[in-house]
Design an enzyme around this catalytic site. Structure first.
Site, mmCIF file in Angstrom:
data_model
loop_
_atom_site.group_PDB
_atom_site.id
_atom_site.type_symbol
_atom_site.label_atom_id
_atom_site.label_comp_id
_atom_site.label_asym_id
_atom_site.label_seq_id
_atom_site.Cartn_x
_atom_site.Cartn_y
_atom_site.Cartn_z
ATOM 1 N N LYS A 83 -30.610 -1.825 -3.843
ATOM 2 C CA LYS A 83 -31.042 -1.444 -5.194
ATOM 3 C C LYS A 83 -32.567 -1.470 -5.245
ATOM 4 O O LYS A 83 -33.185 -2.486 -4.877
ATOM 5 C CB LYS A 83 -30.456 -2.462 -6.173
ATOM 6 C CG LYS A 83 -30.159 -1.939 -7.556
ATOM 7 C CD LYS A 83 -29.375 -3.027 -8.313
ATOM 8 C CE LYS A 83 -29.058 -2.618 -9.707
ATOM 9 N NZ LYS A 83 -28.460 -3.733 -10.465
HETATM 10 O O1 G3P Z 1 -27.432 -4.605 -13.447
HETATM 11 C C1 G3P Z 1 -28.244 -3.997 -14.372
HETATM 12 C C2 G3P Z 1 -27.794 -4.010 -15.809
HETATM 13 O O2 G3P Z 1 -26.428 -3.817 -15.944
HETATM 14 C C3 G3P Z 1 -28.387 -5.067 -16.666
HETATM 15 O O3 G3P Z 1 -27.757 -5.242 -17.910
HETATM 16 O O4 G3P Z 1 -27.334 -6.535 -19.972
HETATM 17 O O5 G3P Z 1 -29.255 -7.171 -18.484
HETATM 18 O O6 G3P Z 1 -29.334 -5.094 -19.856
HETATM 19 P P1 G3P Z 1 -28.461 -6.057 -19.105
#
Ligand code: G3P
Length: 217
Positions: A83
């Site tokens: 990533k």
């Molecule tokens: O993995 C990346 C993403 O899904 C992060 O989510 O909830 O931290 O905005 P969030």
């Protein structure tokens, strides 16, 4: 639509994988922090549980160091997906890594133009963060629809991986738009099966079945 789970919690991953629901896993530095575990150790454990792609994020911001980190992460298992952030260094690393046959997930995507660049760099997955866009008062799902149109216009093979999912509605909208993948927190994944009429209907059927006095097996 494929389901990835967005967590580094191996207990949750094992339970969901046992249900036959998981096509992959995504992690990020915040999720590694939350797990309280060593990135190499926990990522290896995740790769042993799940057959599909497991995204592990580089921590570097410059191309050379990203490539060094990608080399280390790639050695964890064959199903590692590197990533990288949506920056020019990240895109350059994406191009080099996918050219070398490795899977790459380009993360922190907040615009259609960014997604276009990631596809041109050969990304395996693009991760638009819908929940964080909603937080700004915009509509994150509109971005998914825009990217779907652009990728279809040019037959890009990059898969749209709807990320930053916060609600079951995000999952439904992603599927309606034609997102290839949604990465979903464990709690939201579990909520997908719930409906009050399912519970009510099952209670009624069980009560009537008990009254028949029969057994099937
Ligand atoms: O993995 C990346 C993403 O899904 C992060 O989510 O909830 O931290 O905005 P969030």
């Amino acid at each position: 639509m494929k389901f990835f789970v967005d967590t580094a919690d191996t207990k949750e991953i094992s339970e969901l994988n046992a249900l036959g629901l998981l096509d992959g896993v995504t992690t990020n530095p915040s999720l590694i922090l939350k797990s309280g575990r060593d990135i190499m150790e926990v990522t290896k454990e995740i790769c042993d549980i799940v057959e599909g792609p497991v995204s592990a994020e580089v921590a570097a911001t410059d191309y050379e160091q990203m490539m060094r980190e990608a080399d280390v992460l790639s050695k964890i298992a064959d199903n590692i997906c590197i990533k990288v952030p949506l920056t020019f260094d990240g895109l350059k690393a994406c191009k080099a890594l996918t050219g070398d046959g490795r899977m790459v997930n380009v993360t922190l995507c907040f615009s259609a133009n960014q997604a276009l660049l990631a596809a041109k760099a050969g990304a395996t997955f693009i991760s638009p963060f819908v929940g964080r866009i909603d937080d700004t008062g915009e509509d994150g799902m509109e971005l998914i629809a825009e990217i779907r149109t652009i990728y279809d216009n040019y037959d890009f093979g990059t898969e749209i991986l709807t990320a930053s999912v916060r609600t079951v509605n995000h999952v439904k909208q992603a599927a309606l738009i034609g997102s290839d993948v949604a990465t979903v927190p464990p709690a939201i994944l579990r909520q997908l099966v719930k409906h009050p009429l399912t519970d009510k209907g099952l209670d009624a059927f069980l009560a009537d079945w008990a009254k028949t006095g029969q057994n099937i097996a």
